[in-house]
Design a protein around this motif. Structure first.
Motif, PDB file in Angstrom:
ATOM      1  N   ASN A   1      11.818   5.248 -19.912  1.00 42.03           N
ATOM      2  CA  ASN A   1      13.018   4.840 -19.191  1.00 42.03           C
ATOM      3  C   ASN A   1      13.683   6.012 -18.477  1.00 42.03           C
ATOM      4  OD1 ASN A   1      14.988   2.917 -18.363  1.00 42.03           O
ATOM      5  ND2 ASN A   1      16.364   3.720 -19.922  1.00 42.03           N
ATOM      6  N   GLU A   2      13.674   7.180 -19.087  1.00 35.33           N
ATOM      7  CA  GLU A   2      14.331   8.335 -18.475  1.00 35.33           C
ATOM      8  C   GLU A   2      13.710   8.731 -17.137  1.00 35.33           C
ATOM      9  OE1 GLU A   2      12.618  12.283 -20.505  1.00 35.33           O
ATOM     10  OE2 GLU A   2      13.310  10.779 -21.949  1.00 35.33           O
ATOM     11  N   ASP A   3      12.487   8.283 -16.867  1.00 26.31           N
ATOM     12  CA  ASP A   3      11.810   8.623 -15.608  1.00 26.31           C
ATOM     13  C   ASP A   3      12.005   7.573 -14.511  1.00 26.31           C
ATOM     14  OD1 ASP A   3      10.797  11.034 -16.606  1.00 26.31           O
ATOM     15  OD2 ASP A   3       9.062  10.027 -17.480  1.00 26.31           O
ATOM     16  N   THR A   4      12.606   6.439 -14.830  1.00 24.55           N
ATOM     17  CA  THR A   4      12.766   5.394 -13.803  1.00 24.55           C
ATOM     18  C   THR A   4      13.591   5.859 -12.610  1.00 24.55           C
ATOM     19  OG1 THR A   4      14.597   4.333 -14.994  1.00 24.55           O
ATOM     20  CG2 THR A   4      12.394   3.449 -15.372  1.00 24.55           C
ATOM     21  N   PRO A   5      14.667   6.640 -12.781  1.00 21.53           N
ATOM     22  CA  PRO A   5      15.413   7.078 -11.590  1.00 21.53           C
ATOM     23  C   PRO A   5      14.549   7.885 -10.611  1.00 21.53           C
ATOM     24  CG  PRO A   5      16.746   7.425 -13.542  1.00 21.53           C
ATOM     25  CD  PRO A   5      15.358   7.050 -14.011  1.00 21.53           C
ATOM     26  N   ARG A   6      13.635   8.677 -11.139  1.00 21.61           N
ATOM     27  CA  ARG A   6      12.769   9.482 -10.258  1.00 21.61           C
ATOM     28  C   ARG A   6      11.872   8.586  -9.396  1.00 21.61           C
ATOM     29  NH1 ARG A   6       8.412  13.834 -12.375  1.00 21.61           N
ATOM     30  NH2 ARG A   6       7.074  13.683 -10.568  1.00 21.61           N
ATOM     31  N   ILE A   7      11.315   7.547 -10.003  1.00 17.29           N
ATOM     32  CA  ILE A   7      10.470   6.611  -9.250  1.00 17.29           C
ATOM     33  C   ILE A   7      11.308   5.889  -8.196  1.00 17.29           C
ATOM     34  CG2 ILE A   7       9.106   4.478  -9.401  1.00 17.29           C
ATOM     35  CD1 ILE A   7       7.639   6.891 -10.501  1.00 17.29           C
ATOM     36  N   LEU A   8      12.452   5.366  -8.601  1.00 16.48           N
ATOM     37  CA  LEU A   8      13.309   4.621  -7.662  1.00 16.48           C
ATOM     38  C   LEU A   8      13.796   5.516  -6.532  1.00 16.48           C
ATOM     39  CD1 LEU A   8      15.311   2.460 -10.220  1.00 16.48           C
ATOM     40  CD2 LEU A   8      13.334   1.775  -8.841  1.00 16.48           C
ATOM     41  N   ALA A  24      12.236   8.166  -5.316  1.00 12.22           N
ATOM     42  CA  ALA A  24      11.083   8.430  -4.436  1.00 12.22           C
ATOM     43  C   ALA A  24      10.830   7.241  -3.517  1.00 12.22           C
ATOM     44  CB  ALA A  24       9.843   8.732  -5.272  1.00 12.22           C
ATOM     45  N   LEU A  25      10.966   6.028  -4.035  1.00 13.48           N
ATOM     46  CA  LEU A  25      10.774   4.835  -3.209  1.00 13.48           C
ATOM     47  C   LEU A  25      11.888   4.704  -2.163  1.00 13.48           C
ATOM     48  CD1 LEU A  25       9.650   2.378  -6.010  1.00 13.48           C
ATOM     49  CD2 LEU A  25       8.241   3.174  -4.086  1.00 13.48           C
ATOM     50  N   ARG A  26      13.128   4.976  -2.562  1.00  9.62           N
ATOM     51  CA  ARG A  26      14.250   4.925  -1.599  1.00  9.62           C
ATOM     52  C   ARG A  26      14.053   5.917  -0.473  1.00  9.62           C
ATOM     53  NH1 ARG A  26      17.470   4.797  -6.361  1.00  9.62           N
ATOM     54  NH2 ARG A  26      18.321   2.726  -6.674  1.00  9.62           N
ATOM     55  N   GLU A  27      13.574   7.108  -0.821  1.00 10.02           N
ATOM     56  CA  GLU A  27      13.382   8.156   0.180  1.00 10.02           C
ATOM     57  C   GLU A  27      12.260   7.814   1.157  1.00 10.02           C
ATOM     58  OE1 GLU A  27      11.687  12.644   0.121  1.00 10.02           O
ATOM     59  OE2 GLU A  27      13.290  12.202  -1.320  1.00 10.02           O
ATOM     60  N   ARG A  28      11.138   7.368   0.637  1.00  9.34           N
ATOM     61  CA  ARG A  28       9.963   7.105   1.489  1.00  9.34           C
ATOM     62  C   ARG A  28      10.005   5.763   2.185  1.00  9.34           C
ATOM     63  NH1 ARG A  28       5.192   9.599  -0.499  1.00  9.34           N
ATOM     64  NH2 ARG A  28       4.052   8.404   1.051  1.00  9.34           N
ATOM     65  N   LEU A  29      10.674   4.761   1.576  1.00  8.14           N
ATOM     66  CA  LEU A  29      10.705   3.406   2.119  1.00  8.14           C
ATOM     67  C   LEU A  29      12.150   2.887   2.136  1.00  8.14           C
ATOM     68  CD1 LEU A  29       7.710   2.207  -0.032  1.00  8.14           C
ATOM     69  CD2 LEU A  29       7.621   2.704   2.402  1.00  8.14           C
ATOM     70  N   GLU A  60       0.835  -1.216   0.000  1.00  8.33           N
ATOM     71  CA  GLU A  60       0.000   0.000   0.000  1.00  8.33           C
ATOM     72  C   GLU A  60       0.861   1.253   0.000  1.00  8.33           C
ATOM     73  OE1 GLU A  60      -3.280   0.452  -0.456  1.00  8.33           O
ATOM     74  OE2 GLU A  60      -3.372  -1.711  -0.793  1.00  8.33           O
ATOM     75  N   MET A  61       1.970   1.230   0.733  1.00  4.37           N
ATOM     76  CA  MET A  61       2.862   2.388   0.763  1.00  4.37           C
ATOM     77  C   MET A  61       3.506   2.620  -0.601  1.00  4.37           C
ATOM     78  SD  MET A  61       4.583   2.079   4.539  1.00  4.37           S
ATOM     79  CE  MET A  61       4.606   0.293   4.657  1.00  4.37           C
ATOM     80  N   ILE A  62       3.865   1.531  -1.284  1.00  2.00           N
ATOM     81  CA  ILE A  62       4.412   1.660  -2.640  1.00  2.00           C
ATOM     82  C   ILE A  62       3.352   2.242  -3.562  1.00  2.00           C
ATOM     83  CG2 ILE A  62       5.234   0.377  -4.648  1.00  2.00           C
ATOM     84  CD1 ILE A  62       6.613  -1.556  -2.648  1.00  2.00           C
ATOM     85  N   SER A  63       2.131   1.749  -3.462  1.00  2.00           N
ATOM     86  CA  SER A  63       1.034   2.298  -4.282  1.00  2.00           C
ATOM     87  C   SER A  63       0.886   3.795  -4.056  1.00  2.00           C
ATOM     88  CB  SER A  63      -0.286   1.602  -3.964  1.00  2.00           C
ATOM     89  OG  SER A  63      -0.280   0.281  -4.426  1.00  2.00           O
ATOM     90  N   ASP A  64       0.960   4.222  -2.809  1.00  4.32           N
ATOM     91  CA  ASP A  64       0.838   5.653  -2.496  1.00  4.32           C
ATOM     92  C   ASP A  64       1.936   6.463  -3.179  1.00  4.32           C
ATOM     93  OD1 ASP A  64      -1.370   5.120  -0.924  1.00  4.32           O
ATOM     94  OD2 ASP A  64      -0.269   5.232   0.978  1.00  4.32           O
ATOM     95  N   VAL A  65       3.168   5.984  -3.110  1.00  2.00           N
ATOM     96  CA  VAL A  65       4.278   6.686  -3.756  1.00  2.00           C
ATOM     97  C   VAL A  65       4.057   6.766  -5.262  1.00  2.00           C
ATOM     98  CG1 VAL A  65       6.757   6.598  -4.261  1.00  2.00           C
ATOM     99  CG2 VAL A  65       5.948   6.086  -1.945  1.00  2.00           C
ATOM    100  N   LEU A  66       3.631   5.667  -5.865  1.00  2.00           N
ATOM    101  CA  LEU A  66       3.406   5.655  -7.314  1.00  2.00           C
ATOM    102  C   LEU A  66       2.266   6.586  -7.713  1.00  2.00           C
ATOM    103  CD1 LEU A  66       3.832   1.841  -8.061  1.00  2.00           C
ATOM    104  CD2 LEU A  66       5.543   3.673  -8.284  1.00  2.00           C
ATOM    105  N   LEU A  67       1.205   6.602  -6.926  1.00  2.00           N
ATOM    106  CA  LEU A  67       0.073   7.476  -7.228  1.00  2.00           C
ATOM    107  C   LEU A  67       0.447   8.952  -7.128  1.00  2.00           C
ATOM    108  CD1 LEU A  67      -2.739   5.434  -5.485  1.00  2.00           C
ATOM    109  CD2 LEU A  67      -2.487   5.823  -7.953  1.00  2.00           C
ATOM    110  N   GLU A  68       1.429   9.275  -6.291  1.00  2.00           N
ATOM    111  CA  GLU A  68       1.911  10.655  -6.180  1.00  2.00           C
ATOM    112  C   GLU A  68       2.716  11.075  -7.410  1.00  2.00           C
ATOM    113  OE1 GLU A  68       4.121  10.662  -2.566  1.00  2.00           O
ATOM    114  OE2 GLU A  68       2.322  10.423  -1.327  1.00  2.00           O
TER     115      GLU A  68
END
Length: 103
Positions: free
Chosen positions: A70-77, A79-84, A18-26
């Protein structure tokens, strides 16, 4: 939105799904939608959450699949590292050979 050229896959323990879903939805300017699947993880490096999983030899996990640029994958990763930071999320990126919609 950019044309997707990769599939970013994430696998994590159900407890953080659920926390991952929240990050992705943001990140809706990058990821408009994504899919999730319940999976069984196998292997010597899989951590088991319960005795039942250990006896079965597989762990219940949730898998996310995101079609994106692909150029946006670092931003997602990032955000996940920061929040989780201790979520132990496994990821991989695969190229999309084709993408479209049958109508």
């Amino acid at each position: 939105m950019k044309q997707p050229d990769v599939c970013l896959c994430l696998v994590a323990a159900n407890e953080v799904g659920e926390m991952i879903s929240d990050v992705l939805l943001e990140q809706d300017d990058i990821v408009r939608r994504f899919g999730t699947h319940a999976i069984d993880a196998h292997g010597s490096r899989v951590g088991f959450a319960s005795v039942s999983e250990h006896v079965r030899g597989r762990a219940q996990r949730v898998k996310f699949e995101l079609l994106m640029a692909n150029e946006d994958t670092p931003r997602i990763l990032d955000a996940l590292r920061e929040r989780l930071p201790s979520a132990e999320i496994t990821y991989w990126v695969t190229p999309l050979l084709a993408y479209g919609r049958l109508e």
